[in-house]
Design a protein around this motif. Structure first.
Motif, PDB file in Angstrom:
ATOM      1  N   LEU A 365       0.817  -1.209   0.000  1.00 40.68           N
ATOM      2  CA  LEU A 365       0.000   0.000   0.000  1.00 40.68           C
ATOM      3  C   LEU A 365       0.856   1.266   0.000  1.00 40.68           C
ATOM      4  O   LEU A 365       1.935   1.301   0.584  1.00 40.68           O
ATOM      5  N   LYS A 366       0.344   2.269  -0.652  1.00 43.60           N
ATOM      6  CA  LYS A 366       0.889   3.633  -0.585  1.00 43.60           C
ATOM      7  C   LYS A 366      -0.284   4.566  -0.325  1.00 43.60           C
ATOM      8  O   LYS A 366      -1.411   4.274  -0.726  1.00 43.60           O
ATOM      9  N   ASP A 368      -3.053   6.869  -0.711  1.00 43.86           N
ATOM     10  CA  ASP A 368      -3.815   7.314  -1.882  1.00 43.86           C
ATOM     11  C   ASP A 368      -3.922   8.840  -1.879  1.00 43.86           C
ATOM     12  O   ASP A 368      -4.460   9.430  -0.944  1.00 43.86           O
ATOM     13  N   GLY A 369      -3.412   9.465  -2.942  1.00 45.83           N
ATOM     14  CA  GLY A 369      -3.381  10.926  -3.012  1.00 45.83           C
ATOM     15  C   GLY A 369      -4.754  11.557  -2.929  1.00 45.83           C
ATOM     16  O   GLY A 369      -4.932  12.595  -2.281  1.00 45.83           O
ATOM     17  N   ASP A 370      -5.744  10.925  -3.590  1.00 40.82           N
ATOM     18  CA  ASP A 370      -7.105  11.468  -3.564  1.00 40.82           C
ATOM     19  C   ASP A 370      -7.693  11.401  -2.153  1.00 40.82           C
ATOM     20  O   ASP A 370      -8.386  12.328  -1.713  1.00 40.82           O
ATOM     21  N   LYS A 371      -7.407  10.304  -1.435  1.00 41.28           N
ATOM     22  CA  LYS A 371      -7.916  10.170  -0.068  1.00 41.28           C
ATOM     23  C   LYS A 371      -7.228  11.145   0.875  1.00 41.28           C
ATOM     24  O   LYS A 371      -7.845  11.661   1.812  1.00 41.28           O
ATOM     25  N   GLU A 404      -1.021  11.450   5.788  1.00 44.26           N
ATOM     26  CA  GLU A 404      -0.736  10.285   4.943  1.00 44.26           C
ATOM     27  C   GLU A 404      -0.689   9.006   5.775  1.00 44.26           C
ATOM     28  O   GLU A 404      -1.163   7.945   5.335  1.00 44.26           O
ATOM     29  N   GLN A 411      -6.527   2.616   4.898  1.00 43.62           N
ATOM     30  CA  GLN A 411      -6.477   1.700   3.765  1.00 43.62           C
ATOM     31  C   GLN A 411      -6.241   0.257   4.235  1.00 43.62           C
ATOM     32  O   GLN A 411      -6.782  -0.685   3.661  1.00 43.62           O
TER      33      GLN A 411
END
Length: 443
Positions: A365-366, A368-371, A404, A411
């Motif tokens: 996982l990374k 999520d920019g939108d989240k 983040e 996530q």
């Protein structure tokens, strides 16, 4: 450089490191030569102080400085060489520091455990299902009105939720005890501020009334002298006050950030804030159950005591700040807030941190920019200038990393919920936002 390693117990390692004398001595000479260019000593021209004199005057001090740096550097080299991951700072014991001899020391430290995530599909999750109703909004607005209201004297007997101004004297076996007396003390009846029975005893008294209350201190009271003790309180009521809530007007609306739109806009924003609070509370309770399931499934995971000690200090400082950071430099925090107050919670947090890190790697996982963006926008929506808040987060790397990290945790939760047994439970708004029982116990 010679290195030997020994496992002493569990996660503890003992590293014996030997560093050739040449490495230390050469660095000492280099620093003395560099210093000699600027040293001024009586009888010598600037920059012309002989090395022998430099050794006599400054050699020992420079050597101690070099020894500290070489031990720090060689320790880092040794753990890389041995492929170790130290958890916390090592304890260093010097074995040989003599000039002309190899430097030798022992470093004792803990390492991070090898975390292996086990399968725990099918765990149960209870998800609260609620909605914000008109009466919920009305109740919160009433709370706001009381927060901004005023206390007015009344000529009647005191009732629950009234405020009384009282004098009282506490005695045990006929003698006054420390902290048991006060004059002009304000007390909201029903607040639970006093020991059981005290506030109930004042209910029904009017201004000018006197009464002696025969009470018993709880068995778990913080004072050893008063635990379970039978006492008497002589109480005199000076005045009885009733809360007059603030009017629903522009002044009240402005205090809660509503400058335009009147009562309709005020109620709309209150409802939106409550809906946001409800959403966050439900997500938090679901997340807590998932985190508990993760911890329960890895009960045997050993964690470094050094990390627990660090986390205890973090929790202790957080509590101190929560209550105003009072105390001063001479305050013994470990006596006031002992380690065992925080150890259990610290162990859970450390274990969860290790497990989440491994789960993030397992699921690749990374954040999520939108989240991340939507999370920041949601937090910023409660401010008058949301765009300024959003820009501040994106210009502050530390704060952005915090968001983040939260998004990554969420996530992981989403991923684990795919295999959970989720049961929806309908409840009221108040029940949905109330802290979980575990949260209350930890608080």
């Amino acid at each position: 450089m010679q290195v030997s390693i020994e496992t002493t117990s569990g996660l503890e390692r003992r590293l014996t490191v030997g560093v050739p004398a040449d490495r230390v001595d050469a660095e000492v000479v280099t620093r003395l030569k560099k210093a000699a260019k600027n040293v001024r000593l009586p009888g010598f021209r600037p920059g012309k102080v002989p090395m022998k004199v430099m050794q006599q005057r400054f050699g020992e001090g420079v050597r101690q400085e070099v020894l500290g740096e070489v031990m720090s550097q060689s320790f880092q080299e040794a753990v890389v060489q041995e492929k170790l991951r130290p958890a916390g700072q090592p304890s260093i014991e010097a074995k040989s520091l003599d000039a002309g001899k190899d430097l030798e020391y022992i470093a004792t430290f803990e390492v991070f455990p090898d975390v292996e995530v086990v399968e725990f599909d099918g765990f149960d999750v209870e998800r609260p299902v609620a909605e914000v109703k008109d009466e919920d909004v009305e109740n919160i607005i009433e709370v706001f009105r009381k927060q901004q209201g005023s206390w007015e004297d009344v000529e009647r007997a005191a009732a629950l939720e009234d405020k009384v101004v009282i004098d009282f004297v506490g005695t045990k076996d006929g003698e006054e005890f420390e902290g048991g007396s006060a004059e002009g003390s304000e007390l909201e009846l029903g607040s639970g501020r006093m020991i059981p029975g005290f506030e109930d005893g004042v209910v029904g008294m009017s201004a000018g009334d006197e009464k002696t209350l025969e009470l018993t201190f709880p068995e778990d009271y913080h004072s050893e002298e008063l635990k379970g003790a039978a006492v008497e309180f002589k109480v005199t009521v000076k005045s009885v006050q009733e809360m007059t809530p603030a009017a629903l007007d522009e002044e009240l609306f402005a205090k809660y950030g509503v400058e335009e739109g009147g009562e309709e806009q005020f109620r709309k924003e209150v409802g939106e804030n409550m809906a946001r609070e409800l959403k966050n509370a439900v997500e938090s309770k679901v997340k807590q159950q998932v985190m508990d399931a993760v911890i329960d499934a890895h009960d045997a995971l050993e964690i470094p005591q050094s990390l627990i000690a660090q986390e205890v200090d973090v929790l202790r400082n957080q509590m101190l700040q929560q209550f105003g950071g009072a105390g001063g430099q001479d305050l013994d925090l470990k006596s006031l807030l002992p380690d065992d107050m925080f150890t259990e919670n610290a162990e859970k947090r450390v274990k969860l941190g290790l497990l989440l890190s491994e789960l993030i790697n397992k699921f690749e996982l990374k954040a999520d920019g939108d989240k991340v963006r939507s999370t920041i926008e949601e937090m910023a929506s409660t401010y008058q200038e949301p765009e300024e808040v959003i820009n501040w987060y994106y210009s502050n790397q530390e704060q952005l990393a915090t968001v983040e990290s939260k998004v990554l945790e969420d996530q992981v939760v989403e991923k684990l919920l795919e295999s959970a047994k989720i049961v929806d439970k309908e409840c009221s708004y108040q029940d949905a936002i109330a802290p979980a029982k575990q949260d209350e116990e930890e608080a």
